[in-house]
Write a protein that holds these residues in place. Structure first.
Motif, short mmCIF file in Angstrom:
data_model
loop_
_atom_site.label_atom_id
_atom_site.label_comp_id
_atom_site.label_asym_id
_atom_site.label_seq_id
_atom_site.Cartn_x
_atom_site.Cartn_y
_atom_site.Cartn_z
N ALA A 86 0.71 -1.27 -0.11
CA ALA A 86 0.05 0.03 -0.11
C ALA A 86 0.82 1.30 0.06
O ALA A 86 0.33 2.15 -0.40
CB ALA A 86 -0.93 -0.03 1.31
N HIS A 87 1.89 1.33 0.66
CA HIS A 87 2.99 2.34 0.63
C HIS A 87 3.84 2.78 -0.55
O HIS A 87 4.36 3.84 -0.77
CB HIS A 87 3.79 2.50 1.97
N ASP A 88 3.61 1.79 -1.56
CA ASP A 88 4.42 1.96 -2.71
C ASP A 88 3.48 2.35 -3.80
O ASP A 88 3.14 1.63 -4.50
CB ASP A 88 5.05 0.62 -3.13
N THR A 89 3.27 3.79 -3.68
CA THR A 89 2.39 4.01 -4.81
C THR A 89 2.39 3.71 -6.38
O THR A 89 1.71 3.54 -7.16
CB THR A 89 2.19 5.72 -4.69
N ALA A 90 3.75 3.95 -6.70
CA ALA A 90 4.12 3.61 -8.35
C ALA A 90 3.83 2.02 -8.32
O ALA A 90 3.45 2.07 -9.50
CB ALA A 90 5.74 3.94 -8.35
N ALA A 91 4.30 1.13 -7.40
CA ALA A 91 3.97 -0.30 -7.59
C ALA A 91 2.66 -0.37 -7.81
O ALA A 91 2.10 -1.29 -8.74
CB ALA A 91 4.84 -1.06 -6.84
#
Length: 170
Positions: free
Chosen positions: A13-18
């Motif tokens: 959830a914290h990796d917006t790009a992924a």
């Protein structure tokens, strides 16, 4: 066989790009099945063909076994397109509704499970029909360029049907 993972997204959830990349892939993966369905319904050869990899396989055998038929596996995009559109051309009108997509992505390959309701009517006699509720098991590959996905393998199962599939499919 079917995608049954307990969560939709694999990206943290914290990796917006992924997460955005995965969401784009999921939309494109689902779109491959939409192209398959709408291409048939509109009798649009180019749209229908755009759903498949060149070496795709389509197995309608598990569904057809429900009414005693045993069609061969179709191999190759051109064979699939020619066979299916040719079978229906000027003879059968179709509508497909795609729902319940579940997706598992592994790099440049993916699996898609979906439920497809397919209504088939004889053009000359719409009272002769086959309404099929089919779970689809689909393997996809990422197309060159990376943004589009193509169906490599599709196995169509059947949960139930009404009407006369033999009048539609032979």
């Amino acid at each position: 066989m079917f995608v049954t993972a307990p969560a939709a997204l694999a990206a943290p959830a914290h990796d917006t790009a992924a997460a955005l990349g995965e969401l784009r892939d999921r939309a494109e993966i689902t779109d491959a099945l939409y192209r398959f369905a709408l291409g048939q319904d509109l009798k649009d050869k180019d749209l229908f063909a755009s759903a498949f990899a060149a070496d795709a396989e389509l197995d309608f055998g598990p569904a057809a076994a429900k009414w005693g038929a045993a069609p061969p596996v179709m191999t190759g995009r051109d064979t699939i397109v020619t066979t299916i559109l040719g079978l229906f051309a000027g003879r059968v009108d179709t509508t497909h509704q795609v729902t319940n997509p579940r997706i598992a992505i592994d790099g440049d390959t993916a699996r898609l499970t979906a439920l497809v309701e397919a209504q088939h009517l004889l053009s000359a006699d719409p009272t002769t029909y086959a309404l099929l509720k089919n779970p689809y098991d689909v393997e996809l590959v990422r197309a060159e360029g990376g943004s589009r996905w193509l169906i490599r393998s599709m196995v169509i199962h059947n949960t139930w049907f009404t009407g006369d599939p033999t009048a539609i499919f032979g």
